[in-house]
Design a protein around this motif. Structure first.
Motif: not given
Length: 496
Positions: A216-231
């Motif tokens: 995945y592009p870095e931006k997509v990974i970054h956006n996903a990892m900072k969400t509450n659901l990912y945590e």
């Protein structure tokens, strides 16, 4: 016990079940791209194949109606032979149990010529639906890892559905089930849990075979990892690695995260009376959208708490879908065509409305989000769009109370039956609601002349009653169609 039938018969039954009313051979022919004579022939054959408690009724001038047990459905009772053959062929190739067409033909007892033709037909569907194809020397599937997983998942879902095995999938994964409920506190329906467990099985199988999902592009990974659901679901990754003895790369974790979003994980199930009074930007913009849609459809969406809850979840997850889909090759049109056609959704007009609103509010909508919102709106509309059928009864009214009771039993969820037994012309002034259809055996005052009418002038036979049902169902269909205003101008911002 499942009954195996030809694909054309299976498709015919699905349409009859979906219509749930009389449908003409012309309409059936246009839906299946068959002639009237072929439809009539296939229905005669199908009636001989159906179990004793299933039957397709035929009435000249009206069409066909499927009669089936209340507790059974076409997909639970029947299996299309061609679909099962396709699954078996793909399963043999995926498991590498055959290496060439000759071995495959021997395995499924087909001639080599028939095998070539069958593979051509399967490949045509695979390319359209998954961008995957079967290639020879050696015999294998070719396509991106993401599409391969999608194909294998659909195959496993098909076979589990065919043999009604979803409950055993939950039981098989009961320890994981306890972990999701106890440690992550995720609210997922039983159906969605079974879907996730099937998909997880596919992921683990592919990783163990040495395959990994595309980056995945870095931006997509970054956006996903900072969400509450990912945590929230992060502990799940360690659990999977320890339990199933696999190593999850960052891309595999992000892939699982996006799969959770597509499972419809609810952000809220209920809310306090002041939930939407919180003046954060998400709530404010969401309520703005609800007001906008209410004005366009002329429906009061704020009157339903269930609508607000579901719409909020769809709206809030929209940005995750946007990030995810923008990172991938644009999904093809066929992903959505069946849903749009099946539910008769005015997607193009709705898209224009949401694009106009999104341009002003800096919000981009994915097609998945727009279809989800439209399905929610249609469900709301069905509840609030009952047809009003005005029944005028004289002393010699022929449509007797027994037949009226039967109509009410069948149609009361979608029809308000307004009855009137007038003695004088003034009695009609009591009718306040807008009327969509009149059933009467007397001539009504002039002000009713523009309203569609069924005039009963003779004894009501089964055929007459079938005609009355058909007319009422046509009125219901008209009422259920979503109507909305078109914007004068719009800016194109939709993401596929």
């Amino acid at each position: 016990m499942k009954t195996y039938i030809a694909k054309r018969h299976f498709d015919l039954l699905l349409i009859l079940e979906k219509e749930n009313e009389w449908i003409s051979s012309n309409d059936l022919g246009s839906l299946l791209n068959l002639s009237n004579k072929t439809i009539q022939k296939e229905i005669r054959i199908l009636n001989q194949l159906l179990p004793s408690d299933w039957k397709i009724e035929m009435t000249n001038g009206i069409g066909y109606l499927l009669k089936q047990p209340f507790s059974e459905s076409v997909k639970l009772k029947f299996v299309a032979e061609e679909d099962l053959l396709t699954y078996n062929i793909l399963n043999l190739i995926i498991k590498k149990e055959v290496t060439n067409l000759t071995e495959l033909a021997d395995k499924i007892f087909h001639s080599l010529t028939t095998m070539h033709r069958t593979i051509q037909n399967i490949n045509s569907n695979l390319k359209n639906c998954y961008d995957v194809e079967i290639i020879d020397r050696p015999l294998r599937l070719s396509g991106s890892e993401h599409n391969m997983r999608h194909l294998i998942f659909d195959g496993k879902s098909f076979i589990n559905c065919t043999y009604n095995d979803l409950e055993s999938i939950i039981l098989k994964n009961k320890e994981l089930d306890v972990f999701l409920n106890t440690y992550i506190h995720l609210n997922i329906s039983l159906y969605n849990k079974s879907i996730f467990y099937i998909y997880l099985d596919v992921i683990i199988q592919r990783i163990k075979e040495g395959y990994e999902i595309e980056s995945y592009p870095e931006k997509v990974i970054h956006n996903a990892m900072k969400t509450n659901l990912y945590e929230r679901i992060e502990p799940l990754f360690s659990y999977i690695e320890n339990t199933y003895h696999v190593k999850l790369s960052l891309n595999e974790r992000i892939h699982l995260y996006y799969h959770f979003i597509q499972l419809d994980v609810h952000l809220i199930e209920s809310y306090e009376s002041d939930f939407f009074k919180d003046e954060n930007n998400t709530n404010r913009t969401f309520l703005n959208l609800v007001d906008y849609l209410s004005s366009q459809f002329n429906l009061n969406f704020k009157s339903s708490s269930s609508f607000l809850i579901n719409a909020f979840n769809i709206y809030h997850l929209n940005m995750h879908f946007t990030n995810f889909l923008n990172s991938k090759k644009k999904p093809k049109k066929y992903y959505f065509e069946d849903i749009i056609k099946h539910h008769n959704l005015p997607l193009e007009r709705f898209t224009l409305l949401c694009e106009e609103w999104g341009y002003k509010n800096n919000v981009t909508f994915t097609k998945h989000t727009l279809i989800s919102l439209l399905l929610l709106i249609k469900e709301f509309n069905l509840i609030h769009a009952k047809a009003n059928v005005f029944i005028v009864k004289s002393h010699s009214f022929i449509l007797n109370n027994l037949l009226l009771t039967e109509l009410k039993r069948e149609l009361s969820s979608k029809v308000n039956f307004l009855q009137c037994e007038p003695s004088f012309i003034d009695d009609f002034e009591q009718v306040k609601k807008p009327i969509d259809l009149i059933i009467s055996d007397i001539v009504l005052p002039y002000e009713f002349s523009q309203i569609p009418q069924i005039h009963i002038s003779k004894y009501v036979t089964e055929k007459n009653l079938a005609i009355i049902r058909k007319v009422i169902n046509d009125v219901i269909k008209e009422k259920e169609i979503l109507t909305l205003k078109l914007p004068s101008e719009h800016k194109k911002t939709i993401s596929n």
